[in-house]
Design a protein around this motif. Sequence first.
Motif, PDB file in Angstrom:
ATOM      1  N   ARG A  56      12.364 -25.247  93.727  1.00  0.00           N
ATOM      2  CA  ARG A  56      12.098 -24.120  92.833  1.00  0.00           C
ATOM      3  C   ARG A  56      12.626 -22.813  93.402  1.00  0.00           C
ATOM      4  N   ILE A  57      12.841 -22.753  94.717  1.00  0.00           N
ATOM      5  CA  ILE A  57      13.361 -21.540  95.357  1.00  0.00           C
ATOM      6  C   ILE A  57      14.881 -21.570  95.312  1.00  0.00           C
ATOM      7  N   LYS A  58      15.458 -20.526  94.741  1.00  0.00           N
ATOM      8  CA  LYS A  58      16.914 -20.419  94.635  1.00  0.00           C
ATOM      9  C   LYS A  58      17.341 -19.112  95.291  1.00  0.00           C
ATOM     10  N   LEU A  59      18.038 -19.238  96.386  1.00  0.00           N
ATOM     11  CA  LEU A  59      18.463 -18.073  97.171  1.00  0.00           C
ATOM     12  C   LEU A  59      19.885 -17.675  96.800  1.00  0.00           C
ATOM     13  N   THR A  60      20.072 -16.393  96.546  1.00  0.00           N
ATOM     14  CA  THR A  60      21.397 -15.866  96.256  1.00  0.00           C
ATOM     15  C   THR A  60      21.620 -14.601  97.082  1.00  0.00           C
ATOM     16  N   THR A  61      22.869 -14.210  97.218  1.00  0.00           N
ATOM     17  CA  THR A  61      23.214 -13.051  98.035  1.00  0.00           C
ATOM     18  C   THR A  61      23.756 -11.934  97.160  1.00  0.00           C
ATOM     19  N   CYS A  62      23.266 -10.718  97.414  1.00  0.00           N
ATOM     20  CA  CYS A  62      23.769  -9.535  96.711  1.00  0.00           C
ATOM     21  C   CYS A  62      24.824  -8.864  97.578  1.00  0.00           C
ATOM     22  N   ASP A  63      25.984  -8.604  96.992  1.00  0.00           N
ATOM     23  CA  ASP A  63      27.086  -8.010  97.747  1.00  0.00           C
ATOM     24  C   ASP A  63      26.879  -6.530  98.035  1.00  0.00           C
ATOM     25  N   VAL A  64      26.051  -5.871  97.235  1.00  0.00           N
ATOM     26  CA  VAL A  64      25.788  -4.444  97.434  1.00  0.00           C
ATOM     27  C   VAL A  64      24.625  -4.288  98.406  1.00  0.00           C
ATOM     28  N   ARG A  65      24.828  -3.511  99.459  1.00  0.00           N
ATOM     29  CA  ARG A  65      23.818  -3.365 100.497  1.00  0.00           C
ATOM     30  C   ARG A  65      22.921  -2.154 100.250  1.00  0.00           C
ATOM     31  N   ASP A  66      21.651  -2.296 100.656  1.00  0.00           N
ATOM     32  CA  ASP A  66      20.678  -1.189 100.619  1.00  0.00           C
ATOM     33  C   ASP A  66      20.554  -0.558  99.241  1.00  0.00           C
ATOM     34  N   ASN A  67      20.526  -1.401  98.226  1.00  0.00           N
ATOM     35  CA  ASN A  67      20.401  -0.905  96.850  1.00  0.00           C
ATOM     36  C   ASN A  67      19.455  -1.838  96.098  1.00  0.00           C
ATOM     37  N   ALA A  68      18.182  -1.430  95.984  1.00  0.00           N
ATOM     38  CA  ALA A  68      17.166  -2.281  95.360  1.00  0.00           C
ATOM     39  C   ALA A  68      17.489  -2.581  93.905  1.00  0.00           C
ATOM     40  N   ILE A  69      18.081  -1.613  93.205  1.00  0.00           N
ATOM     41  CA  ILE A  69      18.413  -1.827  91.796  1.00  0.00           C
ATOM     42  C   ILE A  69      19.416  -2.963  91.655  1.00  0.00           C
ATOM     43  N   LYS A  70      20.482  -2.924  92.440  1.00  0.00           N
ATOM     44  CA  LYS A  70      21.508  -3.961  92.384  1.00  0.00           C
ATOM     45  C   LYS A  70      20.973  -5.303  92.874  1.00  0.00           C
ATOM     46  N   ASN A  71      20.086  -5.259  93.854  1.00  0.00           N
ATOM     47  CA  ASN A  71      19.525  -6.495  94.387  1.00  0.00           C
ATOM     48  C   ASN A  71      18.664  -7.194  93.339  1.00  0.00           C
ATOM     49  N   PHE A  72      17.832  -6.433  92.637  1.00  0.00           N
ATOM     50  CA  PHE A  72      17.034  -7.025  91.564  1.00  0.00           C
ATOM     51  C   PHE A  72      17.925  -7.461  90.398  1.00  0.00           C
ATOM     52  N   GLU A  73      18.922  -6.666  90.082  1.00  0.00           N
ATOM     53  CA  GLU A  73      19.824  -7.047  88.997  1.00  0.00           C
ATOM     54  C   GLU A  73      20.504  -8.375  89.310  1.00  0.00           C
ATOM     55  N   ASN A  74      20.889  -8.572  90.555  1.00  0.00           N
ATOM     56  CA  ASN A  74      21.523  -9.821  90.962  1.00  0.00           C
ATOM     57  C   ASN A  74      20.591 -11.003  90.736  1.00  0.00           C
ATOM     58  N   ALA A  75      19.303 -10.837  91.084  1.00  0.00           N
ATOM     59  CA  ALA A  75      18.336 -11.912  90.853  1.00  0.00           C
ATOM     60  C   ALA A  75      18.126 -12.150  89.357  1.00  0.00           C
ATOM     61  N   LEU A  76      18.009 -11.088  88.597  1.00  0.00           N
ATOM     62  CA  LEU A  76      17.720 -11.196  87.163  1.00  0.00           C
ATOM     63  C   LEU A  76      18.860 -11.855  86.390  1.00  0.00           C
ATOM     64  N   THR A  77      20.098 -11.606  86.796  1.00  0.00           N
ATOM     65  CA  THR A  77      21.237 -12.212  86.101  1.00  0.00           C
ATOM     66  C   THR A  77      21.312 -13.714  86.340  1.00  0.00           C
ATOM     67  N   ARG A  78      20.595 -14.205  87.334  1.00  0.00           N
ATOM     68  CA  ARG A  78      20.641 -15.622  87.688  1.00  0.00           C
ATOM     69  C   ARG A  78      19.412 -16.413  87.241  1.00  0.00           C
ATOM     70  N   CYS A  79      18.446 -15.740  86.639  1.00  0.00           N
ATOM     71  CA  CYS A  79      17.235 -16.456  86.235  1.00  0.00           C
ATOM     72  C   CYS A  79      17.435 -17.092  84.861  1.00  0.00           C
TER      73      CYS A  79
END
Length: 234
Positions: A56-79
Amino acid sequence: MTKISVCLASHNGEKYIKAQIDSILPQLNEEDELIISDDGSTDTTISIIHSYRDKRIKLTTCDVRDNAIKNFENALTRCSGEVIFLADQDDLWAPNKIETMLKALKTYDIVLSDCCVVNENLELLCPSLFGINKTRTGFWKNLWKNGYVGCCMAFHRKILNKALPFPAHIPMHDQWIGLVGELFYKPVAIKDPLTMYRRHEKSTTKTGDKSHFSLISKIRFRINLIKNLIRLYV
């Protein structure tokens, strides 16, 4: 049965992330998922996540560093769930969080729950974040002073479909999602404190602190939010 996606953004979260994952997984069914987007952790966060060996755990990597908005967006686009929850790496969920919010989502499209504020040792600092922020629903209220705290939010996919991609130059992702919910759908705030909202020296936001943005910056942010919301009507 409704599929649930929990979207969590991680960054150097080794101190707290295991406890948070342990509070989430027991509430998920077999077909649900926990999407974790990491933006370059250099501690043991990744190895802790891998240690679960849970499909159930799916790990992905965000290419943009130190940016919570982009990090959450990366997770949301994959759900892929029909109901989406946002989660922070350093909080703890109440055992009935998903059950309680799913009940509200039978009537409403986006749900914001209360939480208690705790320190790094889970000692109570304040029993209600709603009380601190004077939280309530309402578009204009949340445009100027945001009450939509991501770790306390759950919503139907139709809101995510309308909110993505996130516009540039927004204050935070949770405010944007909340305003989309306020403007186009049916929101509700429930008083159940369903999260232990942990505040510590490395917290991204500081509870109760005034924004470090100038008044002019705040106005520019709000104008940009309104412009992008207007575009959603087109």
